[in-house]
Motif scaffolding. Structure first.
Motif, short mmCIF file in Angstrom:
data_model
loop_
_atom_site.label_atom_id
_atom_site.label_comp_id
_atom_site.label_asym_id
_atom_site.label_seq_id
_atom_site.Cartn_x
_atom_site.Cartn_y
_atom_site.Cartn_z
N LEU A 36 2.00 7.24 4.55
CA LEU A 36 1.13 8.42 4.70
C LEU A 36 1.88 9.72 4.44
O LEU A 36 1.26 10.74 4.14
CB LEU A 36 0.54 8.44 6.11
CG LEU A 36 -0.23 7.20 6.54
CD1 LEU A 36 -0.67 7.32 7.99
CD2 LEU A 36 -1.43 6.96 5.63
N VAL A 37 3.22 9.67 4.57
CA VAL A 37 4.02 10.89 4.44
C VAL A 37 4.59 11.06 3.03
O VAL A 37 4.53 12.15 2.43
CB VAL A 37 5.16 10.89 5.48
CG1 VAL A 37 6.03 12.13 5.31
CG2 VAL A 37 4.60 10.82 6.89
N ALA A 94 -5.70 1.71 4.33
CA ALA A 94 -5.03 0.45 4.69
C ALA A 94 -3.79 0.72 5.54
O ALA A 94 -3.52 0.00 6.51
CB ALA A 94 -4.65 -0.31 3.42
N SER A 95 -3.02 1.76 5.20
CA SER A 95 -1.81 2.08 5.96
C SER A 95 -2.15 2.51 7.37
O SER A 95 -1.44 2.17 8.34
CB SER A 95 -1.01 3.17 5.24
OG SER A 95 -0.57 2.72 3.97
N ILE A 96 -3.22 3.29 7.53
CA ILE A 96 -3.66 3.70 8.87
C ILE A 96 -4.06 2.48 9.69
O ILE A 96 -3.72 2.37 10.88
CB ILE A 96 -4.83 4.70 8.77
CG1 ILE A 96 -4.36 6.03 8.19
CG2 ILE A 96 -5.47 4.92 10.13
CD1 ILE A 96 -5.46 7.02 7.92
N LEU A 97 -4.78 1.54 9.06
CA LEU A 97 -5.19 0.31 9.76
C LEU A 97 -3.98 -0.51 10.18
O LEU A 97 -3.92 -0.99 11.33
CB LEU A 97 -6.10 -0.51 8.85
CG LEU A 97 -6.61 -1.85 9.42
CD1 LEU A 97 -7.40 -1.62 10.68
CD2 LEU A 97 -7.42 -2.61 8.37
N ILE A 98 -3.02 -0.68 9.29
CA ILE A 98 -1.82 -1.45 9.61
C ILE A 98 -1.03 -0.77 10.73
O ILE A 98 -0.54 -1.43 11.66
CB ILE A 98 -0.94 -1.63 8.36
CG1 ILE A 98 -1.66 -2.49 7.33
CG2 ILE A 98 0.41 -2.27 8.72
CD1 ILE A 98 -1.01 -2.48 5.96
N PHE A 121 0.80 -1.22 0.00
CA PHE A 121 0.00 0.00 0.00
C PHE A 121 0.83 1.28 0.00
O PHE A 121 0.34 2.33 0.40
CB PHE A 121 -0.96 -0.01 1.19
CG PHE A 121 -2.00 -1.08 1.10
CD1 PHE A 121 -2.97 -1.02 0.11
CD2 PHE A 121 -1.99 -2.16 1.95
CE1 PHE A 121 -3.93 -2.02 0.00
CE2 PHE A 121 -2.94 -3.16 1.85
CZ PHE A 121 -3.92 -3.10 0.87
N LEU A 122 2.07 1.19 -0.47
CA LEU A 122 2.85 2.43 -0.67
C LEU A 122 2.24 3.22 -1.82
O LEU A 122 1.91 4.40 -1.67
CB LEU A 122 4.32 2.10 -0.96
CG LEU A 122 5.18 3.28 -1.38
CD1 LEU A 122 5.29 4.30 -0.24
CD2 LEU A 122 6.56 2.82 -1.83
N THR A 123 2.12 2.59 -2.98
CA THR A 123 1.59 3.29 -4.16
C THR A 123 0.55 2.46 -4.92
O THR A 123 -0.09 2.98 -5.83
CB THR A 123 2.72 3.61 -5.15
OG1 THR A 123 3.31 2.38 -5.60
CG2 THR A 123 3.78 4.48 -4.50
#
Length: 280
Positions: free
Chosen positions: A179-180, A261-265, A125-127
């Motif tokens: 996220l950043v 997805a990144s927030i969840l992980i 889920f980076l890109t």
């Protein structure tokens, strides 16, 4: 017989005498099979055994029983056996070791590798683009194999709990990174390699519990790592395909999926880090 009690089971230990069985004397010129029983408690984390055969005694045949591919050796007076895996496998050749340890790595991840799966999903889920994902998977694979080898050969030693917490922290960093900065950079690949290194060190504890044939360390490491990576690549592929089907050609939808997805992980990783404090 005091020297025969020198046995290493996750460190030196001593055997206790439990009894002996000697057949009735018949023909004195015929050999009899006598049985001497020595026992010792199995320490936690023990995966192999090393036996010292004492000076002043005749040669001995040492044969492991009730395991697959048992160890069989011939020890003369004063000789020390190699490390004998308690769960068997000492009699396997390199190709057989590779074949045996590959499914063990596979079952380590499916269904128990929650930390490793979370790390790989944070890479997906980076890109949500194929090329960055493949580059990251390559670097995490190299780190995993390198970390596993370092730990198995004794160059690095971390307690299981510490390694798991370090892996959770690495997953948190990678997920927050999504996220950043949502693009692939050299520093990102270096961070992914480091996360893979921690992943390999954490996995080494489960490999040690299985017991690695001392004469076949490389095929055992590559077989186990291969099974782990097959499972992780499959999970990465499935999650990538599902996300691509949901988002379609919409860049905005891809961005939303990646962020959510990144927030969840990251939240799951925070829970793992706080879990020891919560349970205590």
């Amino acid at each position: 017989m005091s020297e025969v009690r020198r046995v290493e089971l996750a460190g030196p230990t001593r055997l206790s005498y439990e009894g002996v069985r000697i057949p009735i004397v018949g023909d004195p010129n015929t050999s009899r099979l006598s049985k001497l029983l020595l026992a010792a408690p199995l320490p936690e984390g023990a995966s192999s055994l090393r036996l010292t055969w004492p000076e002043g005694h005749g040669p001995a045949v040492v044969k492991q029983q009730r395991v697959d591919a048992p160890y069989t050796g011939y020890l003369v007076a004063g000789e020390v056996s190699p490390l004998i895996p308690l769960q068997g496998g000492a009699a396997l050749d390199p190709q057989q070791v590779l074949q045996v340890f590959l499914p063990k790595g596979l079952t380590r991840i499916l269904p128990h590798g929650y930390h490793e799966i979370a790390l790989v999903l944070s890479l997906v889920f980076l890109t949500l683009s194929l090329r960055p994902l493949l580059a990251q998977m390559l670097f995490v694979s190299l780190g995993l194999i390198f970390g596993l080898a370092l730990s198995v050969y004794g160059a690095v030693a971390l307690p299981s709990a510490v390694a798991s917490q370090a892996l959770a922290a690495a997953t948190l960093v990678v997920a927050l990174w999504n996220l950043v900065l949502r693009r692939l950079t050299v520093f990102r690949l270096l961070a992914v390699f480091g996360a893979g290194l921690l992943c390999g060190i954490a996995l080494s504890t489960s490999l040690a519990r299985i017991g690695v044939p001392p004469d076949h360390l490389p095929p055992a490491i590559f077989g186990y790592a291969g099974g782990v990576l097959v499972a992780l690549y499959a999970i990465a592929a499935v999650s990538f395909v599902i996300s691509a089907l949901i988002s379609g050609a919409s860049e905005r939808m891809r961005g939303r999926i990646s962020v959510l997805a990144s927030i969840l992980i990251a939240g799951i990783a925070v829970y793992w880090l706080a879990e020891p404090l919560i349970l205590s």
